[in-house]
Design an enzyme around this catalytic site. Structure first.
Site, mmCIF file in Angstrom:
data_model
loop_
_atom_site.group_PDB
_atom_site.id
_atom_site.type_symbol
_atom_site.label_atom_id
_atom_site.label_comp_id
_atom_site.label_asym_id
_atom_site.label_seq_id
_atom_site.Cartn_x
_atom_site.Cartn_y
_atom_site.Cartn_z
ATOM 1 N N GLU A 100 -8.718 0.536 -2.861
ATOM 2 C CA GLU A 100 -9.616 0.668 -1.533
ATOM 3 C C GLU A 100 -10.631 1.846 -1.700
ATOM 4 O O GLU A 100 -9.953 2.903 -1.595
ATOM 5 C CB GLU A 100 -8.790 0.592 -0.350
ATOM 6 N N ARG A 122 -9.463 8.049 -0.730
ATOM 7 C CA ARG A 122 -10.258 8.449 0.310
ATOM 8 C C ARG A 122 -11.278 9.474 -0.020
ATOM 9 O O ARG A 122 -10.800 10.575 -0.691
ATOM 10 C CB ARG A 122 -9.690 9.002 1.844
ATOM 11 N N ASN A 125 0.919 -1.162 -0.126
ATOM 12 C CA ASN A 125 0.087 0.112 -0.069
ATOM 13 C C ASN A 125 0.920 1.131 -0.060
ATOM 14 O O ASN A 125 1.583 1.468 1.024
ATOM 15 C CB ASN A 125 -1.023 0.002 1.234
ATOM 16 N N GLY A 166 1.292 -1.544 4.275
ATOM 17 C CA GLY A 166 1.780 -0.125 3.690
ATOM 18 C C GLY A 166 2.495 0.756 4.877
ATOM 19 O O GLY A 166 3.715 0.795 4.568
ATOM 20 N N ARG A 208 -6.786 12.869 1.563
ATOM 21 C CA ARG A 208 -5.824 13.192 2.383
ATOM 22 C C ARG A 208 -4.298 12.814 1.812
ATOM 23 O O ARG A 208 -3.472 13.448 2.270
ATOM 24 C CB ARG A 208 -6.225 12.707 3.846
ATOM 25 N N THR A 240 -7.978 3.802 9.269
ATOM 26 C CA THR A 240 -9.107 2.950 9.269
ATOM 27 C C THR A 240 -9.265 2.149 10.885
ATOM 28 O O THR A 240 -8.449 1.870 11.182
ATOM 29 C CB THR A 240 -8.981 1.565 8.399
ATOM 30 N N HIS A 298 -3.678 -4.303 7.957
ATOM 31 C CA HIS A 298 -3.926 -3.198 8.693
ATOM 32 C C HIS A 298 -2.960 -3.319 9.904
ATOM 33 O O HIS A 298 -3.193 -4.154 10.896
ATOM 34 C CB HIS A 298 -5.215 -2.588 9.019
ATOM 35 N N GLU A 325 -11.007 -9.268 3.285
ATOM 36 C CA GLU A 325 -9.708 -8.899 3.770
ATOM 37 C C GLU A 325 -9.760 -8.715 5.307
ATOM 38 O O GLU A 325 -10.849 -7.787 5.813
ATOM 39 C CB GLU A 325 -9.186 -7.481 3.148
ATOM 40 N N ASP A 364 -0.047 4.305 0.012
ATOM 41 C CA ASP A 364 -1.036 5.581 0.555
ATOM 42 C C ASP A 364 0.018 6.545 1.121
ATOM 43 O O ASP A 364 0.007 8.034 0.888
ATOM 44 C CB ASP A 364 -1.886 5.380 1.755
ATOM 45 N N HIS A 365 0.945 6.088 2.085
ATOM 46 C CA HIS A 365 1.805 7.208 2.779
ATOM 47 C C HIS A 365 2.923 7.825 2.112
ATOM 48 O O HIS A 365 3.799 8.571 2.515
ATOM 49 C CB HIS A 365 1.909 6.413 4.216
ATOM 50 N N HIS A 382 -5.763 3.972 -1.503
ATOM 51 C CA HIS A 382 -7.093 3.879 -0.947
ATOM 52 C C HIS A 382 -7.265 5.255 -1.139
ATOM 53 O O HIS A 382 -6.714 6.446 -0.715
ATOM 54 C CB HIS A 382 -6.791 3.718 0.605
ATOM 55 N N ARG A 384 3.484 18.950 1.941
ATOM 56 C CA ARG A 384 3.996 20.089 1.447
ATOM 57 C C ARG A 384 3.360 20.661 0.018
ATOM 58 O O ARG A 384 3.560 21.506 -0.489
ATOM 59 C CB ARG A 384 5.402 20.062 1.080
#
Ligand code: DXP
Ligand SMILES: NCC(=O)COP(=O)(O)O
Length: 243
Positions: free
Chosen positions: A72, A47, A9, A215, A51, A103, A193, A153, A11-12, A45, A20
């Site tokens: 996701e 969202r 994942n 992730g 975000r 989540t 998760h 999942e 996402d981050h 994901h 920034r």
């Protein structure tokens, strides 16, 4: 025993970019590095509050991912529309609250059967493999089966967040029983998760599990060791767990 698959994942990576408002780091680039390092799939994901992952990321990665995308999303008309446009190999329907840090639990499939069954059918009819992100509860697993989702999942957050051995073993056994039950009723079982390098093996060694989606821990490790090594190290731990 069959190899277990790793969905990374990213996402981050996008969280770092959004911090920034720059155009780097690009989650699409990170996905390519992760795939080169052995990721079997890429999870993102999208969202409702955007975000981290942006719509642009979804459409770009739909073209650049070489393995397969697991998108996701919440169960909303907006997200179903995007999923039908992009047609990823997988869509994982997840619960979402704008105020949550991440989540917080599994989807309440049993309490929203009609809505989730309809979304599962709409996506399935478009050739998308649907996974439902749920707690390892029999009532939710039965509801997922009733919805016609081929995948579930299992939410491993309570296991990952356990603060003492008693709770940790209780959550691990709850997941173990849920995974066995899910497989016994014909569901393909993923999990994810909060998994990291020190808690992944007891989950990965469960023979019924098809894939882990990981992730935050991989991206955090990448900040220190680089993404290629972070992915290879996680994959190695998962394969060792099956030996
Ligand atoms: C559903 C799940 O557990 C994660 O895949 C999800 O992406 C977590 O949300 P954040 O990535 O926003 O923390
Ligand atoms: N569905 C779980 C996932 O994709 C990654 O969750 P995490 O490892 O970032 O907690």
């Amino acid at each position: 025993m069959k190899d277990i698959l790793l969905g990374v994942n990213v996402d981050h990576i996008a969280t770092l970019r959004q911090a920034r408002g720059t155009n780097y780091p690009d989650p699409a680039h990170a996905a390519s590095v992760a795939e080169h390092a052995g990721a079997d799939g890429i999870t993102i994901h999208l969202r409702e509050d955007r975000r981290h992952i942006q719509d642009r990321d979804v459409y770009v990665m739909a073209k650049t991912i070489q393995t397969r995308m697991n998108l996701e999303t919440a169960v909303t008309d907006e997200m179903i529309k995007i999923a039908l446009e992009v047609k990823p190999e997988y869509v994982c329907l997840v619960p979402e609250k704008r105020e949550e840090l991440t989540t917080e639990g599994g989807l309440n499939v049993a309490g929203n059967i009609d809505k989730i069954k309809a979304a599962t059918k709409t996506l399935g009819d478009a050739g998308i493999k649907v996974s439902l992100f749920i707690d390892a509860d029999k009532v939710q697993l039965d509801a997922a089966k009733e919805c016609g989702a081929p995948f579930v999942e299992i939410h491993t957050g309570a296991y990952a967040d356990a603060t003492n051995d008693t709770d940790l073993h209780k959550e691990l056994e709850h997941i173990r029983e849920g995974v066995k039950y899910a497989a016994s009723i014909g569901l393909i079982v993923n999990a994810g998760h909060g998994l990291h390098y020190h808690n992944v093996k007891p989950i990965a060694e469960m023979p019924e599990i098809y894939e882990l989606n990981i992730g935050h821990a991989i991206i955090a490790r990448a900040a220190i060791d680089g993404l290629d090594k972070a992915v290879r190290d996680m994959k190695r731990l998962m394969i060792e767990a099956r030996m």
